[in-house]
Design a protein around this motif. Sequence first.
Motif, short mmCIF file in Angstrom:
data_model
loop_
_atom_site.label_atom_id
_atom_site.label_comp_id
_atom_site.label_asym_id
_atom_site.label_seq_id
_atom_site.Cartn_x
_atom_site.Cartn_y
_atom_site.Cartn_z
N TYR A 96 0.47 -1.80 0.34
CA TYR A 96 -0.31 -0.16 0.09
C TYR A 96 0.98 1.52 -0.33
O TYR A 96 0.41 2.25 -0.40
N ASP A 97 2.04 1.09 0.80
CA ASP A 97 2.30 2.41 1.24
C ASP A 97 3.39 3.18 -0.35
O ASP A 97 4.00 4.19 -0.72
N LEU A 115 0.39 -4.69 -5.07
CA LEU A 115 -1.10 -4.27 -3.87
C LEU A 115 -2.09 -5.25 -4.59
O LEU A 115 -2.42 -6.26 -3.92
N LEU A 116 -2.68 -5.23 -5.57
CA LEU A 116 -4.10 -5.79 -6.25
C LEU A 116 -3.86 -6.61 -6.23
O LEU A 116 -5.33 -7.78 -5.89
N LEU A 137 -2.87 -9.30 -4.35
CA LEU A 137 -2.85 -9.78 -2.38
C LEU A 137 -4.37 -10.05 -2.77
O LEU A 137 -5.06 -10.48 -1.69
N PHE A 138 -5.69 -9.67 -3.30
CA PHE A 138 -6.81 -9.12 -2.99
C PHE A 138 -7.37 -10.32 -3.72
O PHE A 138 -7.08 -10.88 -4.82
N SER A 139 -8.80 -11.24 -3.38
CA SER A 139 -9.49 -11.24 -3.87
C SER A 139 -10.10 -10.24 -5.01
O SER A 139 -10.93 -9.68 -4.62
N ASP A 140 -10.90 -11.08 -5.88
CA ASP A 140 -11.38 -10.50 -7.00
C ASP A 140 -12.76 -9.19 -6.61
O ASP A 140 -13.41 -8.73 -6.90
N PHE A 168 -12.05 -0.81 -5.45
CA PHE A 168 -10.78 -0.92 -4.29
C PHE A 168 -10.24 -0.16 -5.37
O PHE A 168 -9.43 1.36 -5.05
N THR A 169 -10.32 -0.69 -6.34
CA THR A 169 -9.07 -0.29 -7.34
C THR A 169 -9.61 1.24 -7.65
O THR A 169 -8.64 2.58 -7.33
N GLN A 170 -10.58 1.58 -7.97
CA GLN A 170 -11.30 3.27 -7.19
C GLN A 170 -11.05 3.88 -6.45
O GLN A 170 -10.27 5.34 -6.72
#
Length: 124
Positions: free
Chosen positions: A11-12, A24-25, A27-30, A47-49
């Motif tokens: 994130y940083d 970063l993205l 690491l996340f489920s769709d 989340f991307t937005q």
Amino acid sequence: MEVLDTYFRRYDEAGKGKEQLDELLALFSDDVMIVLNGAQKPGIQAFTQFLNTFFHVHEDIKHMWDGWMKREDGKYETNWAVCGKLSDGRVYTAEGIDIAELDDQGKIVYLENVPKNPELFQRY
């Protein structure tokens, strides 16, 4: 919780470019559910937005956090503190907790950010 520690580190860096944001993205489920100060943002696109808006107004950010502790409900929780510099040059600090859940593939499927200051995410 390596993936959750990696989340803060990524994130940083995510505001520095597309490659860092993609890391970063990843690491996340769709179908992740992001909850920012009570406001739900379902799915990776939402989340991307949020991230694109966030990094449009932030020049730099740095997180510190306690170790992630497993809760009775199976989710993980940590205290965090952040210092940031906005694009207009102002600096700020904030504190709160994050609550996270991982899916069977080790991706973040739920992430709730609860800042101590309830006005922190009102502009997003």
